[in-house]
Design an enzyme around this catalytic site. Structure first.
Site, PDB file in Angstrom:
ATOM      1  N   ASN A 161       1.574  -5.456  11.366  1.00 60.24           N
ATOM      2  CA  ASN A 161       0.365  -5.155  10.607  1.00 60.24           C
ATOM      3  C   ASN A 161      -0.291  -3.912  11.183  1.00 60.24           C
ATOM      4  O   ASN A 161      -0.252  -3.709  12.408  1.00 60.24           O
ATOM      5  CB  ASN A 161      -0.608  -6.345  10.668  1.00 60.24           C
ATOM      6  CG  ASN A 161      -1.599  -6.307   9.522  1.00 60.24           C
ATOM      7  OD1 ASN A 161      -1.212  -6.356   8.353  1.00 60.24           O
ATOM      8  ND2 ASN A 161      -2.871  -6.173   9.852  1.00 60.24           N
TER       9      ASN A 161
ATOM     10  N   HIS B 201      -0.253 -16.795  -4.839  1.00 63.24           N
ATOM     11  CA  HIS B 201      -1.440 -16.452  -5.647  1.00 63.24           C
ATOM     12  C   HIS B 201      -1.053 -16.037  -7.054  1.00 63.24           C
ATOM     13  O   HIS B 201      -1.795 -15.320  -7.725  1.00 63.24           O
ATOM     14  CB  HIS B 201      -2.256 -15.356  -4.946  1.00 63.24           C
ATOM     15  CG  HIS B 201      -2.805 -15.811  -3.626  1.00 63.24           C
ATOM     16  ND1 HIS B 201      -3.174 -14.943  -2.625  1.00 63.24           N
ATOM     17  CD2 HIS B 201      -3.024 -17.051  -3.127  1.00 63.24           C
ATOM     18  CE1 HIS B 201      -3.614 -15.635  -1.574  1.00 63.24           C
ATOM     19  NE2 HIS B 201      -3.516 -16.915  -1.856  1.00 63.24           N
TER      20      HIS B 201
ATOM     21  N   GLN C 263       1.533 -13.469  -0.752  1.00 58.97           N
ATOM     22  CA  GLN C 263       0.190 -13.621  -1.355  1.00 58.97           C
ATOM     23  C   GLN C 263       0.037 -12.614  -2.483  1.00 58.97           C
ATOM     24  O   GLN C 263      -0.953 -12.622  -3.208  1.00 58.97           O
ATOM     25  CB  GLN C 263      -0.896 -13.375  -0.308  1.00 58.97           C
ATOM     26  CG  GLN C 263      -0.832 -14.309   0.882  1.00 58.97           C
ATOM     27  CD  GLN C 263      -1.796 -13.882   1.959  1.00 58.97           C
ATOM     28  OE1 GLN C 263      -2.946 -14.344   2.009  1.00 58.97           O
ATOM     29  NE2 GLN C 263      -1.355 -12.986   2.814  1.00 58.97           N
TER      30      GLN C 263
ATOM     31  N   CYS D 149      -2.439 -18.127 -21.732  1.00 59.09           N
ATOM     32  CA  CYS D 149      -3.574 -18.711 -22.452  1.00 59.09           C
ATOM     33  C   CYS D 149      -4.036 -19.932 -21.650  1.00 59.09           C
ATOM     34  O   CYS D 149      -3.231 -20.810 -21.306  1.00 59.09           O
ATOM     35  CB  CYS D 149      -3.148 -19.157 -23.854  1.00 59.09           C
ATOM     36  SG  CYS D 149      -4.473 -20.117 -24.648  1.00 59.09           S
TER      37      CYS D 149
ATOM     38  N   THR E 262       0.843  -1.212   0.000  1.00 58.71           N
ATOM     39  CA  THR E 262       0.000   0.000   0.000  1.00 58.71           C
ATOM     40  C   THR E 262       0.873   1.256   0.000  1.00 58.71           C
ATOM     41  O   THR E 262       0.529   2.247  -0.611  1.00 58.71           O
ATOM     42  CB  THR E 262      -0.943   0.041   1.228  1.00 58.71           C
ATOM     43  OG1 THR E 262      -0.163  -0.079   2.419  1.00 58.71           O
ATOM     44  CG2 THR E 262      -1.989  -1.064   1.155  1.00 58.71           C
TER      45      THR E 262
ATOM     46  N   ASP F  21       1.952  -8.495  -7.300  1.00 57.66           N
ATOM     47  CA  ASP F  21       2.446  -7.263  -7.933  1.00 57.66           C
ATOM     48  C   ASP F  21       3.926  -7.328  -8.327  1.00 57.66           C
ATOM     49  O   ASP F  21       4.424  -6.421  -8.982  1.00 57.66           O
ATOM     50  CB  ASP F  21       2.196  -6.051  -6.999  1.00 57.66           C
ATOM     51  CG  ASP F  21       2.816  -6.250  -5.596  1.00 57.66           C
ATOM     52  OD1 ASP F  21       2.213  -5.784  -4.612  1.00 57.66           O
ATOM     53  OD2 ASP F  21       3.890  -6.886  -5.495  1.00 57.66           O
TER      54      ASP F  21
ATOM     55  N   PHE G 139      -6.879  -5.167  -0.066  1.00 55.93           N
ATOM     56  CA  PHE G 139      -8.208  -5.714  -0.378  1.00 55.93           C
ATOM     57  C   PHE G 139      -9.262  -5.360   0.655  1.00 55.93           C
ATOM     58  O   PHE G 139     -10.415  -5.070   0.300  1.00 55.93           O
ATOM     59  CB  PHE G 139      -8.104  -7.251  -0.510  1.00 55.93           C
ATOM     60  CG  PHE G 139      -7.252  -7.667  -1.676  1.00 55.93           C
ATOM     61  CD1 PHE G 139      -5.904  -7.951  -1.514  1.00 55.93           C
ATOM     62  CD2 PHE G 139      -7.798  -7.733  -2.951  1.00 55.93           C
ATOM     63  CE1 PHE G 139      -5.108  -8.296  -2.600  1.00 55.93           C
ATOM     64  CE2 PHE G 139      -7.026  -8.084  -4.049  1.00 55.93           C
ATOM     65  CZ  PHE G 139      -5.666  -8.364  -3.867  1.00 55.93           C
ATOM     66  N   ARG G 140      -8.852  -5.415   1.973  1.00 57.30           N
ATOM     67  CA  ARG G 140      -9.904  -5.365   3.006  1.00 57.30           C
ATOM     68  C   ARG G 140      -9.829  -4.130   3.901  1.00 57.30           C
ATOM     69  O   ARG G 140     -10.632  -3.984   4.794  1.00 57.30           O
ATOM     70  CB  ARG G 140      -9.854  -6.669   3.835  1.00 57.30           C
ATOM     71  CG  ARG G 140     -10.192  -7.887   2.966  1.00 57.30           C
ATOM     72  CD  ARG G 140     -10.044  -9.220   3.675  1.00 57.30           C
ATOM     73  NE  ARG G 140     -10.401 -10.299   2.740  1.00 57.30           N
ATOM     74  CZ  ARG G 140      -9.538 -10.807   1.856  1.00 57.30           C
ATOM     75  NH1 ARG G 140      -8.298 -10.347   1.797  1.00 57.30           N
ATOM     76  NH2 ARG G 140      -9.906 -11.742   1.001  1.00 57.30           N
TER      77      ARG G 140
ATOM     78  N   CYS H 104      -6.057 -15.834 -27.221  1.00 56.68           N
ATOM     79  CA  CYS H 104      -4.711 -16.260 -27.616  1.00 56.68           C
ATOM     80  C   CYS H 104      -4.542 -16.162 -29.137  1.00 56.68           C
ATOM     81  O   CYS H 104      -5.421 -16.589 -29.891  1.00 56.68           O
ATOM     82  CB  CYS H 104      -4.523 -17.722 -27.176  1.00 56.68           C
ATOM     83  SG  CYS H 104      -2.953 -18.414 -27.664  1.00 56.68           S
TER      84      CYS H 104
HETATM   85  N1  APR Z   1       1.431  -1.102   7.028  1.00 58.04           N
HETATM   86  C1  APR Z   1       1.005  -2.149   7.791  1.00 58.04           C
HETATM   87  N2  APR Z   1      -0.125  -2.837   7.540  1.00 58.04           N
HETATM   88  C2  APR Z   1      -0.870  -2.440   6.484  1.00 58.04           C
HETATM   89  C3  APR Z   1      -0.497  -1.366   5.638  1.00 58.04           C
HETATM   90  C4  APR Z   1       0.710  -0.694   5.950  1.00 58.04           C
HETATM   91  N3  APR Z   1       1.161   0.325   5.206  1.00 58.04           N
HETATM   92  N4  APR Z   1      -1.451  -1.236   4.666  1.00 58.04           N
HETATM   93  C5  APR Z   1      -2.382  -2.181   4.908  1.00 58.04           C
HETATM   94  N5  APR Z   1      -2.035  -2.901   5.994  1.00 58.04           N
HETATM   95  C6  APR Z   1      -2.723  -4.066   6.562  1.00 58.04           C
HETATM   96  C7  APR Z   1      -4.225  -3.884   6.670  1.00 58.04           C
HETATM   97  O1  APR Z   1      -4.553  -3.368   7.961  1.00 58.04           O
HETATM   98  C8  APR Z   1      -4.730  -5.318   6.493  1.00 58.04           C
HETATM   99  O2  APR Z   1      -4.887  -5.976   7.752  1.00 58.04           O
HETATM  100  O3  APR Z   1      -2.522  -5.138   5.655  1.00 58.04           O
HETATM  101  C9  APR Z   1      -3.635  -6.022   5.701  1.00 58.04           C
HETATM  102  C10 APR Z   1      -4.038  -6.341   4.268  1.00 58.04           C
HETATM  103  O4  APR Z   1      -5.057  -7.301   4.330  1.00 58.04           O
HETATM  104  P1  APR Z   1      -5.851  -7.664   2.989  1.00 58.04           P
HETATM  105  O5  APR Z   1      -6.267  -6.423   2.285  1.00 58.04           O
HETATM  106  O6  APR Z   1      -6.909  -8.671   3.374  1.00 58.04           O
HETATM  107  O7  APR Z   1      -4.763  -8.357   2.058  1.00 58.04           O
HETATM  108  P2  APR Z   1      -4.209  -9.847   2.155  1.00 58.04           P
HETATM  109  O8  APR Z   1      -4.167 -10.322   3.571  1.00 58.04           O
HETATM  110  O9  APR Z   1      -2.969  -9.888   1.363  1.00 58.04           O
HETATM  111  O10 APR Z   1      -5.340 -10.691   1.353  1.00 58.04           O
HETATM  112  C11 APR Z   1      -5.041 -12.040   1.102  1.00 58.04           C
HETATM  113  O11 APR Z   1      -6.979 -12.168  -0.284  1.00 58.04           O
HETATM  114  O12 APR Z   1      -8.368 -11.533  -1.994  1.00 58.04           O
HETATM  115  C12 APR Z   1      -7.314 -12.305  -1.669  1.00 58.04           C
HETATM  116  O13 APR Z   1      -5.767 -12.994  -3.274  1.00 58.04           O
HETATM  117  C13 APR Z   1      -6.098 -11.904  -2.461  1.00 58.04           C
HETATM  118  O14 APR Z   1      -3.798 -12.266  -1.815  1.00 58.04           O
HETATM  119  C14 APR Z   1      -5.021 -11.693  -1.401  1.00 58.04           C
HETATM  120  C15 APR Z   1      -5.598 -12.435  -0.209  1.00 58.04           C
END
Ligand code: APR
Length: 250
Positions: A218, A119, A99, A127, A26, A102, A33-34, A152
């Site tokens: 996190n 992932h 996971q 293809c 990020t 990018d 994602f969440r 393809c």
């Molecule tokens: N520093 C610390 N933590 C962060 C930061 C940051 N700069 N930015 C975001 N976060 C934390 C958020 O608080 C969140 O708990 O990272 C976590 C990201 O969680 P998700 O968005 O759920 O991402 P992820 O855990 O990678 O999702 C897993 O879900 O949809 C699937 O395939 C997709 O690989 C993905 C998988």
């Protein structure tokens, strides 16, 4: 466990596994994602079955790819990615399990044999019939106006990013390597994941069960904080900047 005790453990260990999620990217401009505003707060995931059976679903998936294309193209690794690369340069890293799709860990210089992408990767397009590989840029640039989903040029098969969609089988070799590294780990560090998605989220539990020191870095609290030996809730970039100095002579 306090920060300086954790730093001492990192200084003395050369059997570290790092496990990352979207939260590490990020600060490179790629939304997770969440979190509020994250991808799944704006879109419903397109499952593998939908993608393979519905042209409407495929077009929706490519429109989303177009939406995020500029952010993704401009993204560069950040302090968090380089912190993990530094562990590898010091021969402390067994491997990185990510996971993320990018490719930023690789862009930060981490060797391919030190990376498992659970992932898949969106730096390749495949293809789904003859498995021919394509670079993303020309395909993305071909999606103009009222486009049909790309096919393809060899066999006419459906093209798809080389990422693992919900409902799609996990990559066997990646899972096998990740399992082996997890069982070897003496220190297992989770960075930037909400730990909501299986089977990925089981690796930290396996590591802990195998006697590893489990650390979670996190922004928000998460489901395994109670299991972890060390938890830091805050920005990965900020933490790695400070912590990198603490372990510099490690
Ligand atoms: N520093 C610390 N933590 C962060 C930061 C940051 N700069 N930015 C975001 N976060 C934390 C958020 O608080 C969140 O708990 O990272 C976590 C990201 O969680 P998700 O968005 O759920 O991402 P992820 O855990 O990678 O999702 C897993 O879900 O949809 C699937 O395939 C997709 O690989 C993905 C998988």
């Amino acid at each position: 466990m306090k920060l300086d005790e954790f730093a001492a453990k990192i200084r003395e260990s050369d059997e570290i596994v790092v496990f990352t999620g979207a939260g590490i990217s990020t600060e490179s401009g790629i939304p997770d994602f969440r979190s509020p505003g994250g991808i799944w707060t704006r879109y419903r995931p397109v499952t593998f079955q939908e993608y393979m059976t519905s042209e409407v679903a495929r077009i929706e998936a490519w429109k989303r790819r177009l939406d995020g294309w500029e952010q993704y193209r401009a993204a560069k690794p950040n302090v968090g990615h380089y912190f993990i690369q530094a562990l590898s340069l010091k021969e402390k890293l067994i491997g990185l399990i990510t996971q993320n799709v990018d490719g930023l860990h690789s862009m930060a210089g981490l060797a391919d044999d030190k990376i498992v992408e659970l992932h898949g990767s969106n730096r390749k397009i495949l293809c789904m019939s003859c498995t021919k590989e394509f670079a993303p840029e020309p395909i993305i640039n071909s999606l103009v106006g009222d486009f049909a989903s790309p096919k393809c040029d060899s066999c006419g098969g459906i093209l798809k990013s080389a990422t693992v969609s919900f409902g799609q089988a996990m990559p066997e070799q990646a899972m096998r390597i990740a399992q082996g590294w997890t069982e070897q780990a003496k220190v297992f560090i989770v960075m930037g994941s909400s730990l909501q998605v299986q089977p990925a989220a089981s690796f930290p539990v396996v590591a802990k069960r195998n006697g590893a020191l489990l650390a979670i870095i996190n922004r928000e609290e998460g489901p395994l904080d109670g299991l972890a030996d060390f938890v830091h809730n805050g920005s990965i970039g900020e933490f790695c900047g400070k912590f990198g100095e603490m372990i510099a002579d490690g």
